[in-house]
Write an enzyme that holds these catalytic residues in place. Structure first.
Site, short mmCIF file in Angstrom:
data_model
loop_
_atom_site.label_atom_id
_atom_site.label_comp_id
_atom_site.label_asym_id
_atom_site.label_seq_id
_atom_site.Cartn_x
_atom_site.Cartn_y
_atom_site.Cartn_z
N HIS A 9 -8.36 6.53 -1.79
CA HIS A 9 -9.08 5.28 -1.49
C HIS A 9 -8.05 4.16 -1.35
O HIS A 9 -7.27 3.91 -2.27
CB HIS A 9 -10.02 5.00 -2.67
CG HIS A 9 -11.04 3.95 -2.47
ND1 HIS A 9 -12.35 4.15 -2.82
CD2 HIS A 9 -10.97 2.69 -2.02
CE1 HIS A 9 -13.04 3.05 -2.57
NE2 HIS A 9 -12.22 2.14 -2.09
N ILE A 10 -8.03 3.49 -0.20
CA ILE A 10 -7.00 2.49 0.05
C ILE A 10 -7.07 1.37 -0.99
O ILE A 10 -8.15 0.95 -1.39
CB ILE A 10 -7.10 1.93 1.50
CG1 ILE A 10 -5.82 1.19 1.88
CG2 ILE A 10 -8.32 1.05 1.68
CD1 ILE A 10 -4.64 2.08 2.06
N HIS A 11 -5.91 0.93 -1.45
CA HIS A 11 -5.84 -0.16 -2.43
C HIS A 11 -4.51 -0.87 -2.28
O HIS A 11 -3.49 -0.25 -2.00
CB HIS A 11 -6.03 0.35 -3.86
CG HIS A 11 -5.11 1.47 -4.24
ND1 HIS A 11 -5.31 2.77 -3.81
CD2 HIS A 11 -3.99 1.49 -4.99
CE1 HIS A 11 -4.34 3.54 -4.30
NE2 HIS A 11 -3.52 2.78 -5.01
N ARG A 12 -4.56 -2.17 -2.43
CA ARG A 12 -3.35 -3.00 -2.37
C ARG A 12 -2.84 -3.19 -3.79
O ARG A 12 -3.58 -3.59 -4.68
CB ARG A 12 -3.67 -4.35 -1.74
CG ARG A 12 -2.45 -5.27 -1.65
CD ARG A 12 -2.80 -6.59 -1.01
NE ARG A 12 -2.86 -6.43 0.44
CZ ARG A 12 -3.17 -7.42 1.28
NH1 ARG A 12 -3.45 -8.63 0.83
NH2 ARG A 12 -3.21 -7.19 2.58
N TYR A 71 0.84 -1.19 0.00
CA TYR A 71 0.00 0.00 0.00
C TYR A 71 0.88 1.24 0.00
O TYR A 71 1.99 1.22 0.49
CB TYR A 71 -0.83 0.08 1.29
CG TYR A 71 -1.73 -1.09 1.54
CD1 TYR A 71 -3.00 -1.13 1.00
CD2 TYR A 71 -1.32 -2.14 2.36
CE1 TYR A 71 -3.85 -2.19 1.26
CE2 TYR A 71 -2.16 -3.20 2.62
CZ TYR A 71 -3.43 -3.22 2.07
OH TYR A 71 -4.25 -4.27 2.33
#
Length: 164
Positions: A116-119, A104
């Site tokens: 927006h959190i994203h891996r 991340y």
């Protein structure tokens, strides 16, 4: 020690951004964004990165707009790990990379250009750095993200339990 600089990076970081959250717009299936989603369920989506580092560069992100991984529930974290392993199996089948970067970027100073959190799952290959990467600060892509999306969707559709 020598350093190579990408002088275009600051222009990208400070440049014009999509109004609103691009990942929320993908969740909403808005017509004004490129949607390279290859899989989704009630909690998460998996998408090819429109600006990939390498072919097969994926994002896994929650439907709900979160900005910090600590906002995920324990159940969501476990599901995200299962989805990640399924993505690795899919990428192995389609691209056979020799390694991966997984992680991340939380916050602008950490390199996050999307709140927006994203891996990220970035397939890595031997000898992938070329002269254009080093001297011009540009990445040479060997495959369009749209082609990557179609290749991954095709193999995914052939699996009986793609993201168990």
């Amino acid at each position: 020690m020598e350093y190579f600089f990408n002088f275009e990076k600051m222009k990208y970081v400070k440049g014009k951004k999509y109004p609103g959250c691009i990942l929320c717009s993908i969740v909403e299936k808005r017509d004004d964004v490129v949607n390279l989603c290859i899989w989704e369920d009630e909690d998460f989506l998996v998408s090819v990165n429109l600006y990939p580092y390498n072919p097969g560069h994926l994002f896994i992100f929650p439907r709900r707009h979160l900005t910090d991984i600590r906002e995920l529930t324990g159940k969501q974290e476990a599901k995200l790990d299962r989805i990640t392993r399924s993505c690795l199996n899919l990428l192995d089948a389609v691209y056979a990379p020799s390694g991966y970067n997984i992680g991340y970027n939380m916050g602008l100073t950490a390199g996050a250009s999307i709140d927006h959190i994203h891996r990220h799952i970035i397939p890595r290959y031997p000898r992938e750095t070329g002269i254009a990467d080093l001297l011009a600060g540009k990445r040479v892509l060997v495959e369009s993200p749209k082609v990557s999306c179609e290749r991954l969707k095709k193999v995914l559709s052939e699996l009986t339990t793609p993201f168990a």
